[in-house]
Structure formats: structure tokens, C-alpha cells
Design a protein around this motif. Structure first.
Motif: not given
Length: 359
Positions: A226-243
Motif C-alpha cells: 500500500l505504501g509503495t502504491s502511493i510513493c512509487d505508483p509505477t513500481v512492481k513488487l516481488a519478495g517478502a522484504s516488507g514482512g
């Protein structure tokens, strides 16, 4: 325990001891407080847990699982246990004398010196087996292997990965805000995340239980996307780094909330601050000094860490809670809920802020 006639014993003395260890001044000492008094670091080798439970059981004459002042004095002066409390008092004096061999003045020693540490470390347990983070890690590994076998690649292009990773063009597929944690780009990405989350998650499980740790982990994953969707709206995410980052700051949360119950809280705090600071510092240096724009979701790291701190303070076990800490838990939980709600609402009401969905 039968009542007996006691003569020549200083009841006032043990009443003063009771008042000293009645930290919240409610006139009661519960079992947890009683155990922390006599099962602290300096007495651990002398007093087995079954003896603590038996002493408490005998003292608790009204069966309410708490000792009032009269019950505490009664057990302290009972012939069967008075020698134990005398030994305890002697050992306590020796410990304080060792800790502070030359007091600067003749004033009464500060209350902080009587604070018993080590209660948090006593909560570590391997039984029942702590398998939540191990199970989650195995699921991640299996899904990674499935994509390797089916797609013959390790770059998140297999059918499992493409259906689970967070893609800003497919934000309406809400599961992606969570399931991107199952997707990894290459073996090293997978190995590092699995190793770190096991090293951080399993020790937390040993004290706080699997469900609390998993909730902290999931909160970090969802907050990261959710934070990425606001701060970096074009970025795709993969991986468990947030957790993973949520687990890291969850350790900070439990150090903060159990500071007086830990043996070496300051050392632990310094270690985790160094770990977090070095990672953040490296990220800033690479991006703004070396101008290296690596495909790393720094926003997911930051918001995952923030979620781990807030949710960790809210739901992880606090070995001995007071009113002030209760308010800290409530405030931290409220801040987390408000931030998550704001991020969700922002995603819903600002569709033009995000990339156009694939046709």
C-alpha cells in the motif's frame, strides 16, 4: 496451607518487601510478578519453576491467583518457607552490593536498582514446536520451485509469479497486495529473505507465539504494497522484504515494551538499530550519491518496518504491563489502523494517479 501461630517474626519487614515489589501499587502481586521476583537472573540456578508454583499455590489461600499483602507476609514467615525468603533476601543484598559496590551517598538506593530483569528471557520456549515461520518459508520455497519447473526461469515470469506479484496495472486484483510475498526474483533474492525471516521470526515465535508473529509479518507485507502504491505508483513488487522488515522492527517493539524485563535491552536495541541504520544508509547512498537506481522496493521496506513497529507494540506480548504501556499500545494500534485506512481510501478515490490497467 494451615495457619500457625507465629512468634518473634518481623511482619512489618515483609510487608515492606511486598510494597517494594508491588510495582503498580494495587495491593496485589500476581503469579507473573511473584515469579519475576524470585526467578530472576541471579537466583535462576537455585530456584526451580515447580518450587515457585508450589510456594505461590500455598500462599494463595483464597485461590484468586494473586497475593495480597497478608498472604505474602504469611508465606514469608511460615516455618516451611521462611528460610527460603531469608536466603532470597541475603542473595538480593549480595547482588545489589556487587552491582553497586560503593553508593555515592547514604540515601536509599533508587527503585530502579531493585528492578528484576531476565523475565523476558524466561519466556523463551521450544515447546510446542514453533513452526509458523518455517511453514510460511516452505510455502514460499515450493511456489518458487514450481515456477522454475514450469517456466524454466528464475525471473518471476512463471505462471505462479505473474498471478501473485504486485502489479500497479492490476491494482483491482486485491490479493496482489499480499501475495507478492510469495514471489522472488532469483535464488539469492529467495535465500536472503528466507534466511533473515527465519532468524528474526522464530525467536519471536518462541516468546510471542506463531499467530502474533504471522500477523505482524502480514501487516508488514500489506503496508509495504500500500505504501509503495502511493510513493512509487509505477513500481512492481516481488519478495517478502516488507514482512522481513516488519519482523526486524517487531524486535524493536518488544524491546521497548519489555525493557525492564530483559537482561540486556540496551545491547539488543543497539544491534537492531545498527542493522536497520546500515540498510537505510546503504539505500540512500546508492540512490542519491552513486545514482544507482536498483530495482528494490525501498518504500515497501520502509512501510513494512513502520507496520512492524506499530503492530508489534500493539499485539506482541508485554510481560509486565502498566497503565502507561497500555496507552502506548492503544495509540500505536490506532495509528496503524488510520494509516492503512488512509492508504486504502487513497487507492480507491484516485484511480488516475496510477498506471492504466492492461487491456
Amino acid at each position: 496451607m494451615e495457619s500457625v501461630e507465629l512468634q518473634g517474626l518481623n511482619h512489618d519487614h515483609y510487608g515492606v518487601i511486598f510494597d517494594k515489589y508491588d510495582h503498580n501499587h494495587d495491593g496485589l502481586i500476581n503469579y507473573q510478578e511473584f515469579a519475576s521476583i524470585i526467578n530472576s537472573a541471579e537466583f535462576r540456578s537455585d530456584i526451580p519453576k515447580h518450587l515457585i508454583k508450589e510456594i505461590f499455590r500455598r500462599a494463595d489461600t483464597d485461590g484468586n491467583n494473586q497475593l495480597d499483602r497478608a498472604e505474602f507476609v504469611r508465606i514469608a514467615t511460615h516455618p516451611e518457607t521462611s528460610h527460603f525468603f531469608t536466603h532470597l533476601r541475603q542473595r538480593g543484598r549480595q547482588y545489589v552490593k556487587f552491582l553497586v559496590p560503593k553508593p555515592p551517598t547514604t540515601r536509599t538506593l533508587p527503585t530502579a536498582i531493585t528492578t528484576v530483569d531476565g523475565a523476558y528471557e524466561e519466556e523463551y520456549s521450544c515447546w510446542p514446536p514453533r513452526v509458523a515461520m518455517i511453514t510460511l518459508s516452505l510455502v514460499i520455497i515450493v511456489l518458487f520451485m514450481v515456477d522454475i519447473i514450469i517456466a524454466d526461469n528464475m525471473h518471476a515470469q512463471g505462471p505462479v509469479a505473474t498471478d501473485l506479484l504486485y502489479d500497479p496495472h492490476r491494482r483491482k486484483e486485491a490479493w496482489r497486495y499480499l501475495t507478492y510475498m510469495f514471489v522472488h526474483v532469483g535464488k539469492m533474492h529467495l535465500i536472503v529473505n528466507i534466511f533473515v525471516q527465519l532468524m528474526l521470526g522464530v525467536p519471536l515465535e518462541m516468546v510471542h507465539g506463531g499467530w502474533r508473529v504471522v500477523l505482524v509479518y502480514i501487516a508488514g507485507v500489506v503496508a509495504g504494497s500500500l505504501g509503495t502504491s502511493i510513493c512509487d505508483p509505477t513500481v512492481k513488487l516481488a519478495g517478502a522484504s516488507g514482512g522481513v522488515y516488519s519482523l526486524m522492527t517487531a524486535h524493536l517493539a518488544t524491546i521497548i515494551m519489555n525493557w525492564s524485563e530483559m537482561m540486556y535491552p540496551l545491547i539488543q536495541l543497539i544491534i537492531f538499530l545498527i542493522l536497520i541504520g546500515s540498510d537505510v544508509g546503504t539505500a540512500i547512498y546508492n540512490r542519491y550519491v552513486l545514482m544507482q537506481f536498483e530495482p528494490i522496493g525501498y518504500a515497501a521496506h520502509f512501510f513494512g518496518a513502520l507496520a512492524g513497529l506499530l503492530v508489534g507494540i500493539t499485539i506482541l506480548r508485554n510481560i509486565s504491563i502498566d497503565r502507561g504501556e497500555k496507552w502506548v499500545q492503544i495509540i500505536a494500534g490506532a495509528i496503524f489502523v488510520l494509516l492503512m485506512a488512509a492508504a486504502i481510501i487513497f487507492n480507491i478515490v484516485n484511480p488516475n494517479y496510477f498506471p492504466v490497467a492492461y487491456v
